[in-house]
Motif scaffolding. Structure first.
Motif, PDB file in Angstrom:
ATOM      1  N   SER A 151      50.239 -26.503  40.490  1.00  0.00           N
ATOM      2  CA  SER A 151      51.097 -27.269  39.756  1.00  0.00           C
ATOM      3  C   SER A 151      52.653 -26.553  40.379  1.00  0.00           C
ATOM      4  CB  SER A 151      51.218 -26.942  38.473  1.00  0.00           C
ATOM      5  OG  SER A 151      51.481 -25.798  38.036  1.00  0.00           O
ATOM      6  N   PRO A 152      53.551 -27.229  40.409  1.00  0.00           N
ATOM      7  CA  PRO A 152      54.819 -26.448  40.789  1.00  0.00           C
ATOM      8  C   PRO A 152      55.042 -25.156  40.078  1.00  0.00           C
ATOM      9  CG  PRO A 152      55.113 -29.040  40.529  1.00  0.00           C
ATOM     10  CD  PRO A 152      53.848 -28.781  39.924  1.00  0.00           C
ATOM     11  N   LEU A 153      55.020 -25.103  38.800  1.00  0.00           N
ATOM     12  CA  LEU A 153      55.321 -23.924  38.059  1.00  0.00           C
ATOM     13  C   LEU A 153      54.176 -22.643  38.587  1.00  0.00           C
ATOM     14  CD1 LEU A 153      56.733 -22.275  36.074  1.00  0.00           C
ATOM     15  CD2 LEU A 153      55.135 -23.288  34.449  1.00  0.00           C
ATOM     16  N   GLY A 189      55.403 -19.523  41.007  1.00  0.00           N
ATOM     17  CA  GLY A 189      54.897 -18.175  40.334  1.00  0.00           C
ATOM     18  C   GLY A 189      54.019 -17.341  41.569  1.00  0.00           C
ATOM     19  N   VAL A 190      52.877 -18.164  42.104  1.00  0.00           N
ATOM     20  CA  VAL A 190      52.337 -17.176  43.138  1.00  0.00           C
ATOM     21  C   VAL A 190      53.251 -17.073  44.257  1.00  0.00           C
ATOM     22  CG1 VAL A 190      50.587 -17.824  45.129  1.00  0.00           C
ATOM     23  CG2 VAL A 190      50.108 -18.540  42.759  1.00  0.00           C
ATOM     24  N   LEU A 191      53.836 -17.880  44.986  1.00  0.00           N
ATOM     25  CA  LEU A 191      54.914 -17.392  46.203  1.00  0.00           C
ATOM     26  C   LEU A 191      56.086 -16.166  45.590  1.00  0.00           C
ATOM     27  CD1 LEU A 191      55.693 -20.943  47.262  1.00  0.00           C
ATOM     28  CD2 LEU A 191      54.500 -19.428  48.522  1.00  0.00           C
ATOM     29  N   ALA A 239      55.133  -7.621  47.143  1.00  0.00           N
ATOM     30  CA  ALA A 239      54.577  -6.722  48.321  1.00  0.00           C
ATOM     31  C   ALA A 239      55.722  -6.106  49.217  1.00  0.00           C
ATOM     32  CB  ALA A 239      53.515  -7.331  48.922  1.00  0.00           C
ATOM     33  N   ALA A 240      56.522  -7.045  49.426  1.00  0.00           N
ATOM     34  CA  ALA A 240      57.710  -6.708  50.435  1.00  0.00           C
ATOM     35  C   ALA A 240      58.437  -5.366  49.960  1.00  0.00           C
ATOM     36  CB  ALA A 240      58.819  -7.805  50.680  1.00  0.00           C
ATOM     37  N   VAL A 241      58.707  -5.563  48.668  1.00  0.00           N
ATOM     38  CA  VAL A 241      59.365  -4.133  48.278  1.00  0.00           C
ATOM     39  C   VAL A 241      58.572  -3.073  48.376  1.00  0.00           C
ATOM     40  CG1 VAL A 241      60.461  -3.065  45.961  1.00  0.00           C
ATOM     41  CG2 VAL A 241      60.750  -5.644  46.315  1.00  0.00           C
ATOM     42  N   ARG A 242      57.286  -3.059  47.901  1.00  0.00           N
ATOM     43  CA  ARG A 242      56.342  -1.790  48.128  1.00  0.00           C
ATOM     44  C   ARG A 242      56.089  -1.381  49.387  1.00  0.00           C
ATOM     45  NH1 ARG A 242      53.307  -5.104  44.040  1.00  0.00           N
ATOM     46  NH2 ARG A 242      51.924  -6.115  45.791  1.00  0.00           N
ATOM     47  N   ALA A 243      56.157  -2.477  50.525  1.00  0.00           N
ATOM     48  CA  ALA A 243      56.213  -1.866  51.900  1.00  0.00           C
ATOM     49  C   ALA A 243      57.298  -1.231  52.294  1.00  0.00           C
ATOM     50  CB  ALA A 243      56.014  -3.251  52.902  1.00  0.00           C
ATOM     51  N   PRO A 273      48.590 -10.041  54.671  1.00  0.00           N
ATOM     52  CA  PRO A 273      48.397 -11.502  55.000  1.00  0.00           C
ATOM     53  C   PRO A 273      49.471 -12.468  54.073  1.00  0.00           C
ATOM     54  CG  PRO A 273      46.380 -10.723  54.578  1.00  0.00           C
ATOM     55  CD  PRO A 273      47.347  -9.641  54.223  1.00  0.00           C
ATOM     56  N   GLU A 274      50.019 -13.365  54.478  1.00  0.00           N
ATOM     57  CA  GLU A 274      50.879 -14.373  53.830  1.00  0.00           C
ATOM     58  C   GLU A 274      50.275 -15.329  52.864  1.00  0.00           C
ATOM     59  OE1 GLU A 274      54.008 -13.677  53.538  1.00  0.00           O
ATOM     60  OE2 GLU A 274      54.924 -12.659  55.579  1.00  0.00           O
ATOM     61  N   VAL A 275      50.971 -15.642  51.735  1.00  0.00           N
ATOM     62  CA  VAL A 275      50.061 -16.605  50.849  1.00  0.00           C
ATOM     63  C   VAL A 275      50.041 -17.784  51.677  1.00  0.00           C
ATOM     64  CG1 VAL A 275      50.877 -18.195  48.906  1.00  0.00           C
ATOM     65  CG2 VAL A 275      50.926 -15.703  48.776  1.00  0.00           C
TER      66      VAL A 275
END
Length: 306
Positions: free
Chosen positions: A21-23, A27-29, A35-39, A185-187
């Motif tokens: 669903s859009p929501l 949320g997943v994206l 993970a970008a912040v952690r990297a 890997p990217e979503v």
């Protein structure tokens, strides 16, 4: 055949992404961006080493030269462009190079990233020299254009910094300072404009902002090298001067007007009771560092270049 680069691998958790669903999709994206912040946090020591290596060259008048292709190149253009309004960094000292030239900022130029000699040629074409700092950015870590830029920069005696989202890749091995942003890997498999690009943006912001702080563009956490050039910035500049000096609004505004809108000069004027010429001379003697000009450098502290 399996590509060893993690950014090119299929994400194991989202095979039904197109059924959400859009929501749930949003949320997943959004969650994957964490993970970008952690990297970038994991790369903090490497970024700090790059800052330390770059500072002496920039203090001697060197330039920041950015090189990349596609999303990585556009992020370099953005970082270079933002340094002038934020820190009054001279635009001629922030040189963005993107595979395919300026046309590639708005649309993809097919095949441009595969031209290693073009990267080298662009770096040579802007007269890159020993006091300059090249920042090459490529999610894959294998982009020929970025590799050519690094090799030409090193041949010219410049410092080379590389940001890539796959550890151990040729770009990281080729540079003086390697910053691995391991985002995985990217979503949406292979779409490195997602968290790989986000990590690059954060890392570029962190690197260039840290450089500007250490070069005296910031006093405390105030961006005092701001120069007011429009109504919004005038209001911001007045507030910054008031915060740094405790002066009433009218006095802050008058000092800014005398200082040509330059926050740092106005702060020194008001804090030390100087006219604009004396404040400018004091800042020049302090290498542009407001804290030093105000006599606040404590024993053991050092300025860039000492």
């Amino acid at each position: 055949m399996t590509d060893p680069r993690r950014t090119e691998q299929v994400h194991p958790d989202h095979a039904d992404l197109d059924r959400l669903s859009p929501l749930d999709l949003v949320g997943v994206l959004a969650a994957d961006q964490l993970a970008a912040v952690r990297a970038v946090q994991a790369a903090a020591p490497a970024l700090a080493r790059a800052v330390e290596a770059a500072l002496p060259r920039l203090a001697r008048g060197g330039r920041l030269v950015y090189a990349g292709a596609g999303t990585s190149g556009r992020l370099g253009v953005l970082d270079a462009t933002e340094l002038t309004p934020t820190f009054s960094w001279p635009p001629e000292r922030a040189v963005p190079l993107i595979a395919g030239g300026e046309a590639a900022i708005r649309r993809a130029v097919e095949g441009a990233e595969d031209d290693e000699e073009a990267g080298a040629r662009d770096v040579r074409g802007v007269g890159t020299g020993p006091d300059d700092v090249l920042i090459a950015v490529a999610a894959s870590g294998t982009t020929p254009y970025a590799l050519g830029a690094v090799r030409a920069a090193r041949a010219a005696g410049a410092l080379s910094i590389a940001l890539a989202n796959n550890p151990g890749t040729p770009l990281l091995r080729a540079a003086d300072c390697a910053v691995a942003l391991d985002t995985g890997p990217e979503v949406i498999s292979g779409s490195t404009r997602l968290k790989a690009g986000t990590a690059q943006k954060i890392a570029l912001n962190t690197l260039s902002s840290a450089l500007m702080v250490r070069l005296g563009k910031v006093y405390g956490n105030l961006m005092v090298d701001l120069r007011a050039t429009n109504a919004k910035l005038e209001g911001r500049a007045v507030r910054l001067v008031q915060h740094a000096t405790g002066a009433p609004e009218a006095e802050a505004y008058a000092a800014l007007a005398a200082a040509g809108g330059h926050v740092k000069t106005a702060v020194v004027m008001l804090r030390l009771g100087l006219d604009v010429g004396a404040a400018q001379a004091r800042l020049e003697a302090a290498g542009g560092h407001a804290r030093a000009a105000l006599g606040e450098v404590e024993s053991g502290e050092r300025e860039v270049g000492e």
